[in-house]
Write an enzyme that holds these catalytic residues in place. Structure first.
Site, PDB file in Angstrom:
ATOM      1  N   LEU A   1       0.812  -1.218   0.000  1.00 39.91           N
ATOM      2  CA  LEU A   1       0.000   0.000   0.000  1.00 39.91           C
ATOM      3  C   LEU A   1       0.848   1.271   0.000  1.00 39.91           C
ATOM      4  CD1 LEU A   1      -2.831  -1.016   2.520  1.00 39.91           C
ATOM      5  CD2 LEU A   1      -2.770  -1.258   0.023  1.00 39.91           C
TER       6      LEU A   1
ATOM      7  N   HIS B   1      -3.365   4.301  -2.717  1.00 41.63           N
ATOM      8  CA  HIS B   1      -4.397   3.422  -2.164  1.00 41.63           C
ATOM      9  C   HIS B   1      -5.171   4.149  -1.049  1.00 41.63           C
ATOM     10  CE1 HIS B   1      -1.457   0.136  -3.530  1.00 41.63           C
ATOM     11  NE2 HIS B   1      -2.550  -0.110  -4.202  1.00 41.63           N
TER      12      HIS B   1
ATOM     13  N   SER C   1       2.710   0.268  -6.547  1.00 41.63           N
ATOM     14  CA  SER C   1       3.366  -0.739  -5.700  1.00 41.63           C
ATOM     15  C   SER C   1       4.657  -1.213  -6.362  1.00 41.63           C
ATOM     16  CB  SER C   1       2.435  -1.927  -5.497  1.00 41.63           C
ATOM     17  OG  SER C   1       1.231  -1.480  -4.945  1.00 41.63           O
ATOM     18  N   ARG C   2       4.655  -1.208  -7.688  1.00 40.61           N
ATOM     19  CA  ARG C   2       5.841  -1.674  -8.411  1.00 40.61           C
ATOM     20  C   ARG C   2       7.036  -0.748  -8.224  1.00 40.61           C
ATOM     21  NH1 ARG C   2       4.328  -5.748 -12.230  1.00 40.61           N
ATOM     22  NH2 ARG C   2       2.073  -5.907 -12.327  1.00 40.61           N
TER      23      ARG C   2
HETATM   24  P1  AMP Z   1      -3.364  -2.175  -7.098  1.00 43.68           P
HETATM   25  O1  AMP Z   1      -3.033  -2.505  -5.680  1.00 43.68           O
HETATM   26  O2  AMP Z   1      -2.190  -1.721  -7.896  1.00 43.68           O
HETATM   27  O3  AMP Z   1      -4.193  -3.238  -7.778  1.00 43.68           O
HETATM   28  O4  AMP Z   1      -4.304  -0.904  -7.022  1.00 43.68           O
HETATM   29  C1  AMP Z   1      -5.489  -0.910  -6.276  1.00 43.68           C
HETATM   30  C2  AMP Z   1      -6.266   0.322  -6.601  1.00 43.68           C
HETATM   31  O5  AMP Z   1      -5.465   1.478  -6.316  1.00 43.68           O
HETATM   32  C3  AMP Z   1      -6.635   0.416  -8.095  1.00 43.68           C
HETATM   33  O6  AMP Z   1      -7.940   0.946  -8.200  1.00 43.68           O
HETATM   34  C4  AMP Z   1      -5.604   1.363  -8.628  1.00 43.68           C
HETATM   35  O7  AMP Z   1      -6.024   2.065  -9.781  1.00 43.68           O
HETATM   36  C5  AMP Z   1      -5.442   2.318  -7.449  1.00 43.68           C
HETATM   37  N1  AMP Z   1      -4.166   3.031  -7.536  1.00 43.68           N
HETATM   38  C6  AMP Z   1      -2.946   2.491  -7.757  1.00 43.68           C
HETATM   39  N2  AMP Z   1      -2.017   3.466  -7.837  1.00 43.68           N
HETATM   40  C7  AMP Z   1      -2.669   4.633  -7.671  1.00 43.68           C
HETATM   41  C8  AMP Z   1      -2.281   6.004  -7.661  1.00 43.68           C
HETATM   42  N3  AMP Z   1      -1.027   6.372  -7.852  1.00 43.68           N
HETATM   43  N4  AMP Z   1      -3.218   6.946  -7.454  1.00 43.68           N
HETATM   44  C9  AMP Z   1      -4.531   6.591  -7.267  1.00 43.68           C
HETATM   45  N5  AMP Z   1      -4.964   5.321  -7.264  1.00 43.68           N
HETATM   46  C10 AMP Z   1      -4.059   4.355  -7.473  1.00 43.68           C
END
Ligand code: AMP
Length: 287
Positions: free
Chosen positions: A32, A36, A204-205
């Site tokens: 996170l 997030h 996260s990457r």
């Molecule tokens: P993930 O954990 O990468 O699957 O992301 C979970 C949620 O967080 C998804 O809806 C992503 O689009 C959102 N998310 C990831 N990175 C960002 C960011 N930099 N800004 C806003 N939302 C994000």
């Protein structure tokens, strides 16, 4: 903040919550960051009386190769700590965090016979053509995997609202497609992209980048801000850490049709996807 790891327990808990409250749901894959957390905050301000559920599950079926899945950051203890600190600092209560165990149980009909009806096989999922383009082309089967996991999560948690980040632009279209097909009463909320001070979109990457490379990755957003495809390409090609440009495209924000680079209007988005120092990074900017 309760921690739930069992799918059946999550299902029962949601049914219980639904009797008295609306549910806001924020699915994540963990590791996170403030992006997030911004989704949780958005959920809260959308409906302060709703119960907030966050899930942390790196869904294997949306990864194109096992190596990428195996390398995905797993920081569950610090994730829980972050959520608790967030609750205190923002005075926002998270009802529960759902963390399915890290094995194949999540989709198991044997372990969860009563939840079998909330399973869909990846091979049964037929998406509109444009989900095989852009990210769907770079990562074959990715959106079918996202569809599969959200289908199950939405049925089990039965949220009234669910928040997604514009960072994964094509995914927001997938979620809206799923919602229209199966969850007409669910409201999808899209949150802005959270960026580092440098402009780099949080991801996260990014945790897999050295501090030096993370700083250099700001070039993605710097390039996007020019809003001109040729200029973006020239800038990105000048950065040695970019091993591959998967695509730089202008698309219609609703239909996802490719747009002629000369046609720039308010309903388009420039999307880019690159391999940067061994890491898959995406970003986008609305025009
Ligand atoms: P993930 O954990 O990468 O699957 O992301 C979970 C949620 O967080 C998804 O809806 C992503 O689009 C959102 N998310 C990831 N990175 C960002 C960011 N930099 N800004 C806003 N939302 C994000």
């Amino acid at each position: 903040m309760k921690i739930i790891t069992d799918l059946q327990e999550m299902y029962k808990h949601s049914i219980c919550l639904k009797k008295t409250h609306k549910i806001s749901f924020i699915p994540t894959m963990g590791a996170l960051h403030n992006g997030h957390l911004s989704l949780i905050e958005k959920a809260y301000y959308n409906n302060k009386n709703s119960k907030i559920i966050v899930s942390i599950f790196a869904n294997p079926s949306q990864f194109t190769n096992f190596e990428d899945f195996a390398k995905y950051p797993d920081t569950i203890d610090s994730d829980i700590k972050k959520l608790k600190e967030f609750e205190i600092s923002k005075n926002i209560q998270i009802d529960c965090v759902f963390i399915p165990e890290k094995n194949n149980d999540f989709y198991s009909n044997k372990k969860y016979p009563q939840l079998q009806k909330f399973n869909i096989n990846k091979s049964e999922i037929i998406l509109p053509q444009f989900f095989s383009e852009s990210e769907g082309k770079t990562r074959k089967g990715h959106f079918e995997g996202v569809f599969q996991v959200l289908f199950r999560l939405f049925y089990i948690i039965s949220p009234d609202y669910s928040v997604f980040g514009q960072k994964d632009f094509q995914q927001t279209l997938l979620v809206q497609y799923l919602q229209k097909q199966y969850f007409p009463h669910l409201e999808i909320i899209i949150a802005d992209i959270c960026r580092e001070k440098s402009g780099l979109a949080m991801s996260s990457r990014n945790k897999r980048l050295s501090a030096e490379n993370k700083n250099k990755a700001k070039i993605l957003y710097q390039a996007l801000q020019t809003k001109k495809i040729e200029t973006i390409r020239t800038i990105l090609e000048s950065e040695k850490l970019i091993e591959k440009i998967h695509y730089i495209e202008i698309r219609n924000t609703t239909t996802f049709e490719l747009m002629d680079k000369k046609v720039m209007n308010e309903v388009s988005v420039i999307l880019l996807s690159v391999q940067f120092a061994g890491i898959h990074l995406i970003d986008n900017i609305l025009i």
